[in-house]
Design a protein around this motif. Structure first.
Motif, short mmCIF file in Angstrom:
data_model
loop_
_atom_site.label_atom_id
_atom_site.label_comp_id
_atom_site.label_asym_id
_atom_site.label_seq_id
_atom_site.Cartn_x
_atom_site.Cartn_y
_atom_site.Cartn_z
N SER A 99 0.83 -1.20 0.00
CA SER A 99 0.00 0.00 0.00
C SER A 99 0.87 1.25 0.00
O SER A 99 2.05 1.23 0.39
CB SER A 99 -0.91 0.01 1.23
N ASN A 100 0.27 2.35 -0.43
CA ASN A 100 0.98 3.63 -0.42
C ASN A 100 1.35 4.06 1.00
O ASN A 100 2.42 4.60 1.24
CB ASN A 100 0.12 4.72 -1.07
N LEU A 101 0.45 3.80 1.95
CA LEU A 101 0.70 4.16 3.33
C LEU A 101 1.90 3.40 3.89
O LEU A 101 2.75 3.97 4.59
CB LEU A 101 -0.53 3.88 4.19
N GLN A 102 1.98 2.11 3.57
CA GLN A 102 3.11 1.30 4.03
C GLN A 102 4.43 1.87 3.53
O GLN A 102 5.38 2.05 4.30
CB GLN A 102 2.94 -0.14 3.55
N SER A 103 4.50 2.16 2.24
CA SER A 103 5.73 2.70 1.67
C SER A 103 6.04 4.09 2.21
O SER A 103 7.21 4.44 2.44
CB SER A 103 5.63 2.76 0.14
N PHE A 104 5.00 4.90 2.43
CA PHE A 104 5.19 6.24 2.97
C PHE A 104 5.83 6.18 4.35
O PHE A 104 6.79 6.90 4.63
CB PHE A 104 3.85 6.98 3.05
N VAL A 105 5.32 5.31 5.19
CA VAL A 105 5.85 5.20 6.56
C VAL A 105 7.27 4.64 6.54
O VAL A 105 8.16 5.13 7.26
CB VAL A 105 4.93 4.30 7.42
N VAL A 106 7.51 3.63 5.71
CA VAL A 106 8.85 3.05 5.63
C VAL A 106 9.86 4.08 5.14
O VAL A 106 10.96 4.20 5.70
CB VAL A 106 8.84 1.82 4.70
N GLU A 107 9.50 4.84 4.10
CA GLU A 107 10.42 5.86 3.59
C GLU A 107 10.69 6.94 4.63
O GLU A 107 11.81 7.44 4.74
CB GLU A 107 9.84 6.49 2.31
N PHE A 108 9.67 7.30 5.38
CA PHE A 108 9.87 8.30 6.43
C PHE A 108 10.85 7.80 7.48
O PHE A 108 11.78 8.52 7.87
CB PHE A 108 8.52 8.63 7.09
N ILE A 109 10.68 6.56 7.91
CA ILE A 109 11.53 6.01 8.97
C ILE A 109 12.98 5.87 8.51
O ILE A 109 13.92 6.28 9.22
CB ILE A 109 10.99 4.66 9.45
N ILE A 110 13.20 5.30 7.33
CA ILE A 110 14.57 5.06 6.91
C ILE A 110 15.29 6.38 6.54
O ILE A 110 16.50 6.49 6.73
CB ILE A 110 14.64 4.06 5.73
N THR A 111 14.54 7.38 6.05
CA THR A 111 15.17 8.67 5.77
C THR A 111 15.46 9.40 7.07
O THR A 111 16.48 10.09 7.19
CB THR A 111 14.30 9.53 4.85
#
Length: 276
Positions: free
Chosen positions: A158-170
């Motif tokens: 999902s878009n939400l999953q990728s959004f959260v993952v990108e936020f955390i790793i960045t």
């Protein structure tokens, strides 16, 4: 030269008259020199950002293309190592010239923390996007026909999953960058190794989920070349927010520029506890 004239006249009784000759540089020439002294180093920084971003995206995305075209020969660990090593060697090679940002999110985070001039942000971001786009274009020229695979980033779930993952790793990446690159108590010689290792770790576990972009230019370049914009907003918005949060959180815990010995009043934390 400025000559001193001790004669009286023109109301300067016994005073000193400065006779300015024409061999002093004019104000226009001084201005030209000052402008030149600004623009030449700045242009060198921009060239370093274009070249650095180009080589980073070329190496990382090429590993993805080779993995897709040759029976997964590179593998996920191999792709992770490629990204991490590329970041590390480029930080050591041009970090002293441009700061080795290669990432609009990093540039913006430094600017909001007053560690980078805002007036240079547009040029830096433009150069980073140009470098990434040129690299993606080179890869597409090398891998044509059946080998032409999209090497950008798209959400696997999902878009939400990728959004959260990108936020955390960045967030994680910018937190590490702030620690090793902006804190004078850190071991600066290890900055490239620390940042490169962080990228490697992030790609290792987040790559199958979101592509582990952490970099709007990394996603934007291949998207422009391949005209695939699905979920692109995630890789622009989330890394920028994550980098801002990572930089500001580190600034909150930084609290002082004093060396560790002065903070603890001892050579180590262990001795500090014993003395107390």
């Amino acid at each position: 030269m400025a000559e001193i004239d001790g004669t009286n006249g023109n109301g300067n009784h016994g005073g000193v008259v400065l006779d300015i000759k024409d061999n002093y540089p004019s104000s226009s020439s001084i201005k030209e020199v000052s402008v030149l002294n600004f623009y030449v180093p700045f242009m060198q920084k921009l060239v370093a950002e274009i070249a650095g971003t180009y080589f980073l995206i070329f190496a990382g995305c090429s590993s993805v293309a080779v993995n897709l075209n040759f029976d997964k020969v590179v593998t996920l660990p191999g792709i992770s190592i490629t990204w991490g090593l590329a970041v590390m060697v480029l930080v050591y090679s041009v970090g002293h010239i441009s700061g080795a940002h290669f990432n609009p999110a990093v540039t913006l985070a430094f600017a909001t923390c007053k560690r980078f001039p805002w007036k240079q942000v547009p040029a830096y971001v433009a150069c980073q996007v140009i470098g990434a786009t040129l690299a993606a274009g080179t890869i597409r020229l090398l891998f044509q026909g059946d080998q032409d695979h999209f090497t950008g980033t798209m959400p696997a779930g999902s878009n939400l999953q990728s959004f959260v993952v990108e936020f955390i790793i960045t967030f994680y990446l910018m937190f590490i960058i702030s620690g090793v690159a902006t804190d004078n108590r850190a071991i600066g010689e290890l900055a490239g190794l620390a940042v490169g290792s962080t990228v490697l770790l992030n790609v290792m576990f987040a790559g199958p989920i979101s592509g582990a972009s952490m970099n709007p230019a990394r996603s934007l370049g291949p998207a422009i070349v391949s005209h695939q914009y699905k979920g692109l907003w995630i890789y622009i918005v989330s890394p920028i927010l994550g980098a801002q949060a990572g930089a500001w959180v580190y600034n909150l815990i930084r609290y002082t520029d004093k060396p560790l010995r002065e903070i603890t009043k001892s050579a180590s934390f262990l001795n500090g506890k014993e003395s107390s």
